[in-house]
Design a protein around this motif. Structure first.
Motif, PDB file in Angstrom:
ATOM      1  N   ALA A 114       0.831  -1.204   0.000  1.00  0.00           N
ATOM      2  CA  ALA A 114       0.000   0.000   0.000  1.00  0.00           C
ATOM      3  C   ALA A 114       0.866   1.255   0.000  1.00  0.00           C
ATOM      4  CB  ALA A 114      -0.940  -0.020   1.209  1.00  0.00           C
ATOM      5  N   LEU A 115       1.983   1.211   0.709  1.00  0.00           N
ATOM      6  CA  LEU A 115       2.883   2.365   0.742  1.00  0.00           C
ATOM      7  C   LEU A 115       3.504   2.632  -0.629  1.00  0.00           C
ATOM      8  CD1 LEU A 115       4.796   1.805   4.126  1.00  0.00           C
ATOM      9  CD2 LEU A 115       2.774   3.214   3.687  1.00  0.00           C
ATOM     10  N   VAL A 116       3.693   1.585  -1.417  1.00  0.00           N
ATOM     11  CA  VAL A 116       4.268   1.766  -2.747  1.00  0.00           C
ATOM     12  C   VAL A 116       3.351   2.631  -3.613  1.00  0.00           C
ATOM     13  CG1 VAL A 116       4.955   0.569  -4.879  1.00  0.00           C
ATOM     14  CG2 VAL A 116       5.658  -0.329  -2.658  1.00  0.00           C
ATOM     15  N   ALA A 117       2.045   2.527  -3.415  1.00  0.00           N
ATOM     16  CA  ALA A 117       1.130   3.399  -4.164  1.00  0.00           C
ATOM     17  C   ALA A 117       1.378   4.866  -3.817  1.00  0.00           C
ATOM     18  CB  ALA A 117      -0.315   3.011  -3.874  1.00  0.00           C
ATOM     19  N   ASP A 118       1.639   5.159  -2.546  1.00  0.00           N
ATOM     20  CA  ASP A 118       1.980   6.528  -2.155  1.00  0.00           C
ATOM     21  C   ASP A 118       3.265   6.981  -2.827  1.00  0.00           C
ATOM     22  OD1 ASP A 118      -0.016   7.390   0.054  1.00  0.00           O
ATOM     23  OD2 ASP A 118       0.573   5.375   0.660  1.00  0.00           O
ATOM     24  N   LEU A 119       4.249   6.073  -2.897  1.00  0.00           N
ATOM     25  CA  LEU A 119       5.503   6.413  -3.571  1.00  0.00           C
ATOM     26  C   LEU A 119       5.266   6.711  -5.048  1.00  0.00           C
ATOM     27  CD1 LEU A 119       8.593   6.632  -3.658  1.00  0.00           C
ATOM     28  CD2 LEU A 119       8.676   4.159  -4.029  1.00  0.00           C
ATOM     29  N   HIS A 120       4.451   5.898  -5.700  1.00  0.00           N
ATOM     30  CA  HIS A 120       4.163   6.133  -7.111  1.00  0.00           C
ATOM     31  C   HIS A 120       3.457   7.474  -7.315  1.00  0.00           C
ATOM     32  CE1 HIS A 120       4.359   1.568  -8.206  1.00  0.00           C
ATOM     33  NE2 HIS A 120       5.557   2.141  -8.145  1.00  0.00           N
ATOM     34  N   ALA A 121       2.546   7.809  -6.407  1.00  0.00           N
ATOM     35  CA  ALA A 121       1.864   9.097  -6.516  1.00  0.00           C
ATOM     36  C   ALA A 121       2.871  10.235  -6.433  1.00  0.00           C
ATOM     37  CB  ALA A 121       0.808   9.225  -5.429  1.00  0.00           C
ATOM     38  N   ALA A 122       3.854  10.091  -5.538  1.00  0.00           N
ATOM     39  CA  ALA A 122       4.878  11.134  -5.395  1.00  0.00           C
ATOM     40  C   ALA A 122       5.770  11.199  -6.619  1.00  0.00           C
ATOM     41  CB  ALA A 122       5.714  10.866  -4.146  1.00  0.00           C
ATOM     42  N   LEU A 123       6.180  10.036  -7.140  1.00  0.00           N
ATOM     43  CA  LEU A 123       7.127  10.004  -8.257  1.00  0.00           C
ATOM     44  C   LEU A 123       6.532  10.548  -9.550  1.00  0.00           C
ATOM     45  CD1 LEU A 123       8.854   6.550  -7.667  1.00  0.00           C
ATOM     46  CD2 LEU A 123       9.981   8.790  -7.659  1.00  0.00           C
ATOM     47  N   VAL A 182       9.327   4.854 -11.558  1.00  0.00           N
ATOM     48  CA  VAL A 182       9.068   3.819 -10.549  1.00  0.00           C
ATOM     49  C   VAL A 182      10.373   3.494  -9.831  1.00  0.00           C
ATOM     50  CG1 VAL A 182       7.078   2.841 -11.751  1.00  0.00           C
ATOM     51  CG2 VAL A 182       9.365   1.931 -12.230  1.00  0.00           C
ATOM     52  N   HIS A 183      10.257   2.877  -8.674  1.00  0.00           N
ATOM     53  CA  HIS A 183      11.417   2.557  -7.840  1.00  0.00           C
ATOM     54  C   HIS A 183      12.396   1.648  -8.568  1.00  0.00           C
ATOM     55  CE1 HIS A 183      13.619   0.325  -4.695  1.00  0.00           C
ATOM     56  NE2 HIS A 183      13.409   1.354  -3.893  1.00  0.00           N
ATOM     57  N   GLY A 184      11.879   0.566  -9.162  1.00  0.00           N
ATOM     58  CA  GLY A 184      12.695  -0.283 -10.000  1.00  0.00           C
ATOM     59  C   GLY A 184      13.275  -1.519  -9.350  1.00  0.00           C
ATOM     60  N   GLU A 199       3.395  -1.663 -12.497  1.00  0.00           N
ATOM     61  CA  GLU A 199       3.415  -3.101 -12.218  1.00  0.00           C
ATOM     62  C   GLU A 199       4.826  -3.611 -11.944  1.00  0.00           C
ATOM     63  OE1 GLU A 199      -0.365  -2.255 -14.318  1.00  0.00           O
ATOM     64  OE2 GLU A 199       1.732  -1.689 -14.677  1.00  0.00           O
ATOM     65  N   TRP A 200       5.827  -2.944 -12.535  1.00  0.00           N
ATOM     66  CA  TRP A 200       7.200  -3.399 -12.324  1.00  0.00           C
ATOM     67  C   TRP A 200       7.542  -3.475 -10.840  1.00  0.00           C
ATOM     68  CZ3 TRP A 200      10.690  -5.671 -15.300  1.00  0.00           C
ATOM     69  CH2 TRP A 200      11.996  -5.777 -14.818  1.00  0.00           C
ATOM     70  N   ASP A 201       7.051  -2.534 -10.055  1.00  0.00           N
ATOM     71  CA  ASP A 201       7.383  -2.497  -8.633  1.00  0.00           C
ATOM     72  C   ASP A 201       6.599  -3.507  -7.806  1.00  0.00           C
ATOM     73  OD1 ASP A 201       9.312  -0.562  -8.901  1.00  0.00           O
ATOM     74  OD2 ASP A 201       8.077   1.095  -8.172  1.00  0.00           O
ATOM     75  N   LEU A 202       5.628  -4.191  -8.394  1.00  0.00           N
ATOM     76  CA  LEU A 202       4.833  -5.196  -7.679  1.00  0.00           C
ATOM     77  C   LEU A 202       5.121  -6.611  -8.149  1.00  0.00           C
ATOM     78  CD1 LEU A 202       2.746  -4.260  -5.469  1.00  0.00           C
ATOM     79  CD2 LEU A 202       3.296  -2.461  -7.102  1.00  0.00           C
ATOM     80  N   TYR A 227      -2.150  -2.894  -2.866  1.00  0.00           N
ATOM     81  CA  TYR A 227      -1.739  -1.787  -3.735  1.00  0.00           C
ATOM     82  C   TYR A 227      -2.955  -1.183  -4.429  1.00  0.00           C
ATOM     83  CZ  TYR A 227       0.412   0.906  -7.439  1.00  0.00           C
ATOM     84  OH  TYR A 227       0.759   1.933  -8.278  1.00  0.00           O
ATOM     85  N   ASN A 228      -3.820  -2.024  -4.978  1.00  0.00           N
ATOM     86  CA  ASN A 228      -4.979  -1.526  -5.708  1.00  0.00           C
ATOM     87  C   ASN A 228      -5.901  -0.699  -4.813  1.00  0.00           C
ATOM     88  OD1 ASN A 228      -4.438  -2.420  -8.316  1.00  0.00           O
ATOM     89  ND2 ASN A 228      -5.398  -4.414  -7.988  1.00  0.00           N
ATOM     90  N   ALA A 229      -6.076  -1.134  -3.571  1.00  0.00           N
ATOM     91  CA  ALA A 229      -6.923  -0.372  -2.648  1.00  0.00           C
ATOM     92  C   ALA A 229      -6.328   1.011  -2.392  1.00  0.00           C
ATOM     93  CB  ALA A 229      -7.098  -1.141  -1.342  1.00  0.00           C
ATOM     94  N   ALA A 230      -5.009   1.059  -2.186  1.00  0.00           N
ATOM     95  CA  ALA A 230      -4.348   2.345  -1.956  1.00  0.00           C
ATOM     96  C   ALA A 230      -4.373   3.200  -3.216  1.00  0.00           C
ATOM     97  CB  ALA A 230      -2.919   2.112  -1.488  1.00  0.00           C
TER      98      ALA A 230
END
Length: 316
Positions: free
Chosen positions: A131-140, A209-211, A239-242, A253-256
């Motif tokens: 779920a936190l990765v979705a926040d990271l993607h929003a920031a990136l 994405v983080h990578g 999707e690469w980060d998941l 992730y989808n919920a976030a």
């Protein structure tokens, strides 16, 4: 490179990397008298104690990866993470005590990061981290710099590693290598260029994405969680980060993502990035002469890969 690194040679490599980090830190004016190695796998990670600085020194690399290729990748990481820190996002930032650039010394290229005290009692919660990765993607999404397309897939590494493994029947079976080569012939045109990806997935948006498996690179500290280790930061599908995490993490992730107004994960893209991730694991066997533990470490991934659809369902 010898056929296998002995314990003595591994220890000597670690000592050389530590020595380079200490010497570079001392030249930058840091107090490094109690420097200690924190981690040693693909990189040697050194805390330049008592200075609040951690140095990451890559040591296990493909044959083509030299100082000229490491430098640009490390600059991209420092720029992205520095930008995220400046925007107030929870990351382990570059050290403010030294210039924000890679340092090359004694054949190594290294980066300097702020030391943080980890909560050693914290158990990793990959579903929560997803779920936190979705926040990271929003920031990136707002990152203003340019990044290469899916450089994290390291297509040159996979291509050269699969060729090199033809001479290593001790680490991979002929059947596994044959499947890996046939899968790569299908997957490389899709992930090897932005045009190839667009042809296969015309409606999938790309973004920074983080990578490099951000779910396992989230660090727990007293104040919360921090994103770390952006060595493979890249432009690509989220999707690469998941990749490889499974349904529970995907659902989290989808919920976030819904909460943040981001798109949901695409099942076809997930299958493809999962397949690419497995081929990268297979390819790591070519690095076993540099890091012998890889031979056993990647076996669970290879066993899982054998049960998966060929090339993520493409070309079949």
């Amino acid at each position: 490179m010898s056929e296998s690194m002995t314990p003595g040679r591994l220890a000597a490599r670690t000592a050389r990397a530590r020595g380079a980090a200490v010497a570079a830190g001392r030249e930058l004016g840091l107090d490094v008298r109690d420097a200690v190695v924190l981690h040693d796998m693909f990189s040697v990670v050194v805390h330049l104690a008592p200075a609040p600085v951690v140095v990451r020194v890559p040591t296990v690399l493909p044959p083509y990866a030299g100082l000229d290729t490491l430098g640009p990748r490390q600059r991209a990481e420092l720029d992205v993470v520095g930008w995220l820190a400046e925007q107030g996002h929870p990351v382990i930032p570059p050290s403010p005590l030294v210039p924000r650039e890679p340092v090359q010394r004694d054949g190594f290229s290294m980066t300097f990061w702020q030391f943080v005290a980890r909560d050693e009692n914290a158990e990793p919660d990959y579903v929560h981290h997803s779920a936190l990765v979705a926040d990271l993607h929003a920031a990136l999404r707002a990152y203003p710099g340019e990044l290469p397309f899916l450089s994290a897939a390291e297509p040159q590494f996979v291509t050269e590693a699969l060729a090199a493994l033809a001479t290593r029947p001790d680490v991979i079976t002929a059947a596994d290598l044959d499947r890996a080569r046939r899968e790569w012939a299908v997957l490389e045109p899709v992930i090897g260029s932005r045009a190839g990806f667009r042809t296969e997935f015309p409606g999938i948006e790309l973004q920074p994405v983080h990578g490099d498996a951000p779910v396992v690179n989230i660090v727990t500290v007293a104040a919360g969680e921090l994103y770390s280790d952006f060595e493979l930061v890249t432009l690509g599908p989220v999707e690469w980060d998941l990749a490889g995490l499974g349904p529970d993490c995907e659902a989290a992730y989808n919920a976030a993502a819904r909460r943040l107004g981001l798109r949901q994960l695409d099942e076809r893209v997930l299958r493809v990035v999962n397949a690419v991730g497995m081929l990268r694991a297979v390819s790591c066997l070519a690095l076993a002469p540099q890091l012998p533990m890889l031979k056993e470490a990647v076996q669970p991934a290879i066993e899982q890969w054998r049960t998966m659809p060929f090339a993520g369902g493409l070309g079949g």
